[in-house]
Design a protein around this motif. Structure first.
Motif: not given
Length: 131
Positions: A23-28, A69-74, A106-111, A114-117
């Protein structure tokens, strides 16, 4: 927001709640596995989790979550506390050996998802501990 979804992801991991992780992950979602190939999509991630659950019983402790800070990575740093349950192909034979090793993700986030783990741990250290 990004810190919250990353924390939710790890809470689901520790609860052994794969649907909660998905549920935390994007479809792709792009899942970069330590010492492995990149898997794309929730279905591939779910298959990876099924394999891992069969071979390993792990709980993460000492979790520290970081967010840009921009929420795009973690990122997160933690200790993996585990038991090697069943022999994984190409690795030492399993005899319910315990292990403990530091790891990070490491994570990328979008919408809001999580879009990358990307996960890293020292495989040589793990092999030493279970051999």
């Amino acid at each position: 927001m990004s810190r919250d979804i990353i924390t939710q992801y790890f809470e689901a991991f520790n609860a052994k709640d794969v649907p909660g992780m998905l549920e935390c992950l994007s479809e792709d979602v792009a899942h970069h596995v330590n010492e492995g190939n990149v898997r794309i999509g929730r279905e591939a991630f779910a298959a990876f989790c099924e394999h891992m659950s069969r071979c390993y019983d792990e709980t993460l402790t000492e979790l520290v979550v970081f967010a840009a800070e921009d929420g795009a990575r973690g990122a997160a740093e933690y200790m993996v506390n585990g038991t090697y349950l069943a022999t994984d192909e190409g690795l030492p034979e399993a005899h319910r050996q315990g292990y403990r090793l530091p790891a990070g993700s490491f994570f990328s986030l979008s919408g809001g998802k999580i879009s990358r783990v990307v996960t890293y741990y020292n495989l040589s250290d793990w092999i030493r501990q279970v051999s």
